[in-house]
Design an enzyme around this catalytic site. Structure first.
Site, PDB file in Angstrom:
ATOM      1  N   LEU A 227       0.682  -0.878   0.041  1.00  0.00           N
ATOM      2  CA  LEU A 227       0.098  -0.203  -0.120  1.00  0.00           C
ATOM      3  C   LEU A 227       0.873   1.581  -0.188  1.00  0.00           C
ATOM      4  O   LEU A 227       1.924   1.326   0.659  1.00  0.00           O
ATOM      5  CB  LEU A 227      -0.657   0.013   1.438  1.00  0.00           C
ATOM      6  CG  LEU A 227      -2.539  -0.794   1.963  1.00  0.00           C
ATOM      7  CD1 LEU A 227      -2.424  -0.658   2.516  1.00  0.00           C
ATOM      8  CD2 LEU A 227      -3.001  -0.526   0.327  1.00  0.00           C
ATOM      9  N   ASP A 228       0.580   2.472  -0.783  1.00  0.00           N
ATOM     10  CA  ASP A 228       1.076   3.715  -0.422  1.00  0.00           C
ATOM     11  C   ASP A 228       1.286   3.845   0.391  1.00  0.00           C
ATOM     12  O   ASP A 228       0.392   3.948   1.878  1.00  0.00           O
ATOM     13  CB  ASP A 228       0.572   4.231  -1.870  1.00  0.00           C
ATOM     14  CG  ASP A 228       0.795   4.166  -3.206  1.00  0.00           C
ATOM     15  OD1 ASP A 228       1.939   3.320  -3.714  1.00  0.00           O
ATOM     16  OD2 ASP A 228       0.126   5.047  -4.098  1.00  0.00           O
ATOM     17  N   ARG A 229       1.888   4.607   0.825  1.00  0.00           N
ATOM     18  CA  ARG A 229       2.732   4.952   2.260  1.00  0.00           C
ATOM     19  C   ARG A 229       1.998   5.981   3.265  1.00  0.00           C
ATOM     20  O   ARG A 229       1.108   6.150   4.337  1.00  0.00           O
ATOM     21  CB  ARG A 229       3.843   6.747   2.142  1.00  0.00           C
ATOM     22  CG  ARG A 229       4.143   6.628   3.944  1.00  0.00           C
ATOM     23  CD  ARG A 229       5.941   7.292   3.665  1.00  0.00           C
ATOM     24  NE  ARG A 229       6.340   7.741   4.809  1.00  0.00           N
ATOM     25  CZ  ARG A 229       7.193   8.409   4.821  1.00  0.00           C
ATOM     26  NH1 ARG A 229       8.207   7.910   4.343  1.00  0.00           N
ATOM     27  NH2 ARG A 229       7.695   8.710   6.134  1.00  0.00           N
ATOM     28  N   ASP A 230       0.924   7.224   1.988  1.00  0.00           N
ATOM     29  CA  ASP A 230      -0.548   7.985   2.898  1.00  0.00           C
ATOM     30  C   ASP A 230      -1.603   6.860   2.349  1.00  0.00           C
ATOM     31  O   ASP A 230      -2.946   7.936   2.288  1.00  0.00           O
ATOM     32  CB  ASP A 230      -0.823   9.370   1.256  1.00  0.00           C
ATOM     33  CG  ASP A 230       0.881   9.897   1.786  1.00  0.00           C
ATOM     34  OD1 ASP A 230       1.701  10.160   3.584  1.00  0.00           O
ATOM     35  OD2 ASP A 230       1.630  10.295   0.662  1.00  0.00           O
ATOM     36  N   CYS A 231      -1.730   5.759   1.938  1.00  0.00           N
ATOM     37  CA  CYS A 231      -3.124   5.221   1.327  1.00  0.00           C
ATOM     38  C   CYS A 231      -3.238   4.524   2.755  1.00  0.00           C
ATOM     39  O   CYS A 231      -2.067   4.143   3.870  1.00  0.00           O
ATOM     40  CB  CYS A 231      -3.155   3.539   0.824  1.00  0.00           C
ATOM     41  SG  CYS A 231      -4.647   3.076   0.078  1.00  0.00           S
TER      42      CYS A 231
END
Length: 467
Positions: A227-231
């Site tokens: 998962l993306d860091r900000d997701c």
């Protein structure tokens, strides 16, 4: 000590022989026989002692046993037709068996031992006097034993930056757990926390899982997707090497198989649904986005971004499909979308929303910077409507993730992209069946349905738009 004893035995024997015969040649024959017997006895004792000394110099690993092929099991669960030569029994190399038996040993050390021919194998199907050298890629047979130099026990394990443990961190990490069984563990990843460590990253979820989420397992949980860091949202990890291999195969086959499958009729063994708050409103209430993605390198290689490729035949173009539908829209210029990625490309949902639908996700400044410049911030809601969704309490923030802000009422909103629902096969049940019966039918293995509540900033934005 042995010389005089041998001489006395020869003399005693010679007296008996001379009593029966005066032949001198018989005396020398008797002496020769006893000398050979003595030499053989001493040689056997020396070999025995040598073998004992050699065993003391080696670390003996458990004998190899037939195991389930995790990758093949994952492909079978994903509905991929198995090869005739492929079965549930795992063909394991000597290198993998050493890693499985000694996960604490640094991989660089194990590879060096193989490279220097310091790893031995005692083959079960060949009668050998002593173990022979084995290469890293040689396949293991049932019953084979691997020997490592005993000095590896004194070698320090892989150097990992070990931060001091704290009760606050432990409680926070444990509060992220949503589901756990003997084979997998599922967490609700908070926004802002990187999944995997790297340059400039101090604390990552995989490092925290290894420290706080082992529980009764000796192995640390392994990542099987990203998962993306900000997701935020559902993140699945395998608790064993076998389950991680099966899960990784399922996630990979889901991407490859979507290129040829009938999206309307075929049952999807792996389903993921994201919630996203976007700026603007798509023209249609729902549909399927099929737009290949590719990487663009900018600023002389200093940065990069993903974009929709106009030329499908370009070498860098990757097949990408996303299904979407509108959950709800607001007169304030925002829309809630449910996004189902049928492939797993980097930044797929963010690029499809920004470029294909023309509605960038709130908080995505990489692909929707221009839309955010014109964005008007909404005031915090004065009252909260009861929409059947329990408002989560703000959790403690021991990692300084700024979990208490980032909604659309704040000056700089966080990314509003959350993996909310997931359906995947029950890996634990599938492995139990495969270990009992080698050719077990895994078609009817039940699924696990997972749901992750919205993070604090997205729930607050929901309340703002509902008031």
């Amino acid at each position: 000590m042995a010389g005089p004893l041998l001489l006395r035995r020869v003399v005693h024997r010679s007296r008996q022989l001379f009593a029966a015969s005066d032949d001198v040649q018989t005396l020398f024959s008797a002496f020769y026989r006893f000398q050979c017997h003595y030499a053989t006895t001493v040689t056997d004792a020396q070999v025995c002692n040598r073998n004992e000394n050699e065993k003391a110099k080696w670390l003996t690993l458990p004998p190899f046993t037939a195991t389930v092929n995790g990758a093949a099991l994952g492909r079978e669960l994903a509905g991929v037709k198995m090869d005739v030569t492929e079965n549930s029994t795992n063909t394991m190399t000597a290198l993998k068996w050493v890693h499985r038996c000694c996960p604490e040993l640094p991989k660089s050390l194990v590879q060096k031992l193989f490279r220097l021919r310091q790893v031995r194998r005692d083959s079960s199907n060949v009668e050998e006097q002593r173990p022979k050298s084995v290469s890293a890629k040689e396949s293991m047979n049932v019953g084979d034993r691997i020997f490592l130099p005993i000095t590896v026990q004194k070698f320090p394990s892989e150097k990992v930056v070990d931060y001091p443990s704290s009760e606050e961190e432990r409680k926070f990490v444990h509060s992220l757990e949503l589901y756990k069984d003997p084979e997998i563990i599922v967490v609700n990843k908070p926004p802002g926390m990187p999944v995997q460590g790297g340059i400039g990253i101090k604390r990552s979820l995989d490092e925290l899982a290894a420290k706080y989420m082992r529980h009764e397992h000796s192995e640390a949980p392994r990542l099987v997707h990203r998962l993306d860091r900000d997701c935020s949202g559902l993140l699945v990890m395998g608790r064993t090497q076998l389950s991680a291999s099966a899960l990784h195969s399922i996630f990979r086959e889901k991407t490859f198989d979507s290129q040829n499958e009938d999206l309307e009729s075929k049952k999807r063994i792996l389903q993921k649904k994201y919630w996203a708050l976007v700026i603007g409103c798509p023209r249609r209430s729902g549909g399927i986005i099929s737009a290949p993605l590719g990487k663009l390198v900018l600023d002389n290689g200093k940065s990069e971004r993903i974009t929709i490729m106009s030329d499908v035949r370009a070498p860098s173009a990757q097949y990408a499909v996303t299904e979407y539908r509108i959950i709800g829209s607001s007169e304030k210029g925002y829309t809630w979308l449910e996004l189902s990625p049928l492939t797993g490309r980097k930044h797929q949902l963010r690029v499809h929303c920004a470029e294909a639908l023309g509605t960038p996700i709130v908080g995505d400044y990489k692909y929707g910077w221009h839309a955010h410049r014109k964005l008007k911030h909404l005031p915090s809601p004065t009252s909260v409507l009861n929409l059947g969704v329990e408002i989560p309490r703000q959790k403690p923030d021991p990692f300084n993730l700024r979990l208490g802000n980032g909604s659309i009422s704040d000056k700089q909103p966080h990314l509003h992209l959350h993996c909310k629902e997931m359906v995947l096969p029950n890996i634990s049940l599938a492995l139990q069946r495969a270990q009992v019966v080698s050719d077990a039918d895994l078609v009817d293995v039940e699924s696990i349905e997972l749901v992750a509540p919205l993070p604090f900033h997205m729930q607050k934005s929901w309340d703002c738009l509902s008031s």
